[in-house]
Design an enzyme around this catalytic site. Structure first.
Site, PDB file in Angstrom:
ATOM      1  CG  ASN A 107      -1.830   1.187   1.313  1.00 51.83           C
ATOM      2  OD1 ASN A 107      -2.458   1.541   0.296  1.00 51.83           O
ATOM      3  ND2 ASN A 107      -1.942   1.819   2.463  1.00 51.83           N
ATOM      4  CG  HIS A 109      -0.724   6.141   4.723  1.00 49.89           C
ATOM      5  ND1 HIS A 109      -2.102   6.144   4.769  1.00 49.89           N
ATOM      6  CD2 HIS A 109      -0.316   7.011   5.670  1.00 49.89           C
ATOM      7  CE1 HIS A 109      -2.505   6.976   5.722  1.00 49.89           C
ATOM      8  NE2 HIS A 109      -1.443   7.507   6.291  1.00 49.89           N
ATOM      9  CB  SER A 136       4.974   5.244   4.311  1.00 53.91           C
ATOM     10  OG  SER A 136       5.387   6.266   5.191  1.00 53.91           O
ATOM     11  CG  ASP A 145      -3.089   3.491   7.025  1.00 54.55           C
ATOM     12  OD1 ASP A 145      -3.072   2.953   5.907  1.00 54.55           O
ATOM     13  OD2 ASP A 145      -3.901   4.373   7.356  1.00 54.55           O
TER      14      ASP A 145
HETATM   15  C1  GAR Z   1      -2.517   8.829  -3.076  1.00 54.31           C
HETATM   16  O1  GAR Z   1      -2.013  10.088  -2.751  1.00 54.31           O
HETATM   17  C2  GAR Z   1      -2.312   7.842  -1.941  1.00 54.31           C
HETATM   18  O2  GAR Z   1      -1.180   8.134  -1.187  1.00 54.31           O
HETATM   19  C3  GAR Z   1      -3.559   8.040  -1.142  1.00 54.31           C
HETATM   20  O3  GAR Z   1      -4.579   8.247  -2.086  1.00 54.31           O
HETATM   21  C4  GAR Z   1      -4.033   8.903  -3.216  1.00 54.31           C
HETATM   22  C5  GAR Z   1      -4.546   8.222  -4.465  1.00 54.31           C
HETATM   23  O4  GAR Z   1      -4.203   8.956  -5.608  1.00 54.31           O
HETATM   24  N1  GAR Z   1      -3.832   6.884  -0.329  1.00 54.31           N
HETATM   25  C6  GAR Z   1      -4.437   6.909   0.856  1.00 54.31           C
HETATM   26  O5  GAR Z   1      -4.850   7.939   1.354  1.00 54.31           O
HETATM   27  C7  GAR Z   1      -4.584   5.575   1.525  1.00 54.31           C
HETATM   28  N2  GAR Z   1      -5.181   5.712   2.821  1.00 54.31           N
HETATM   29  P1  GAR Z   1      -4.286   8.282  -7.040  1.00 54.31           P
HETATM   30  O6  GAR Z   1      -5.664   7.632  -7.172  1.00 54.31           O
HETATM   31  O7  GAR Z   1      -4.146   9.428  -7.995  1.00 54.31           O
HETATM   32  O8  GAR Z   1      -3.169   7.290  -7.147  1.00 54.31           O
END
Ligand code: GAR
Length: 210
Positions: A107, A109, A136, A145
């Site tokens: 994942n 995060h 991360s 997480d």
């Molecule tokens: C990313 O920034 C990721 O780090 C975050 O969602 C976004 C997805 O962007 N993830 C979380 O918050 C997980 N809890 P994307 O759809 O453009 O890749």
């Protein structure tokens, strides 16, 4: 060739960064499919544009988390993945699901874990007066997480920083970091152990590379 399945709920910019690295030959693997829990995820169309199978498992069609996860698991397993990549997949997963993919699911995060698990990470880092923030990549365990961190990228929080500007900075780092880690996983260089993470044969501390 290793088979990657990418789970998304939104834009899919990380999915695209990984798909581009596969397309360019930088990652020697194939994206077997992209799975979304939301019909309106923009990343679904981006996947189709790249001729990647885009599969919808709409969580609203199921009455329980267990039922959704069982169907999600079936859709993923039909794609015979070696690696499951959560890329902005915004659902909490059941223990059965997580255990099924133990050591094979990662994942990304948007914080320097263990700081700011959960949501609104950028605003929380600003509100706390932090001077650094980041992203991360970690193995997924039953603790939300909380799985062992593989690697992090750091950005500075400047004066006048907003959640939006910080998110933008962090996402630039995400699109660099995540394809590298996916590449290492598909090369078999990374493994989750009881102690944390191993890269090649060298044991890294649970806090990961920084
Ligand atoms: C990313 O920034 C990721 O780090 C975050 O969602 C976004 C997805 O962007 N993830 C979380 O918050 C997980 N809890 P994307 O759809 O453009 O890749």
């Amino acid at each position: 060739q290793p088979r990657i399945v990418i789970l998304i709920s939104g834009t899919g910019s990380n999915m695209m960064a990984i798909a581009d690295a596969v397309q360019s030959g930088d990652i020697d693997a194939m994206v077997a499919g992209v799975v979304s829990n939301r019909p309106d995820a923009a990343g679904m169309q981006h996947a189709r544009d790249r001729e990647i199978p885009a599969i919808l498992v709409d969580h609203q069609q199921f009455s329980s988390r267990e039922e959704f996860d069982a169907n999600l698991m079936r859709a993923i397993d039909d794609l015979a993945p070696d690696l499951i990549v959560l890329a902005g997949f915004m659902r909490i997963l059941t223990s059965d699901f997580v255990r099924h993919y133990r050591g094979r699911m990662i994942n990304i995060h948007p914080s320097l874990l263990p700081l700011y698990q959960g949501l609104n990470t950028h605003q929380r880092a600003i509100d706390a007066g932090d001077s650094e923030h980041g992203v991360s990549v970690h193995f997924v365990t039953e603790e939300l997480d909380g799985g062992p961190v593989i690697a992090q990228a750091v950005v500075t929080i400047d004066t006048g920083e907003t959640a939006a500007s910080l998110q933008h900075k962090v996402q630039i780092q995400e699109h660099i970091l995540y394809p590298i880690i996916v590449k290492w996983c598909t090369q078999g260089r990374l493994a989750m152990t009881d102690q944390g993470v191993t890269l090649d044969s060298k044991l890294l501390p649970p806090s990961g590379l920084r």
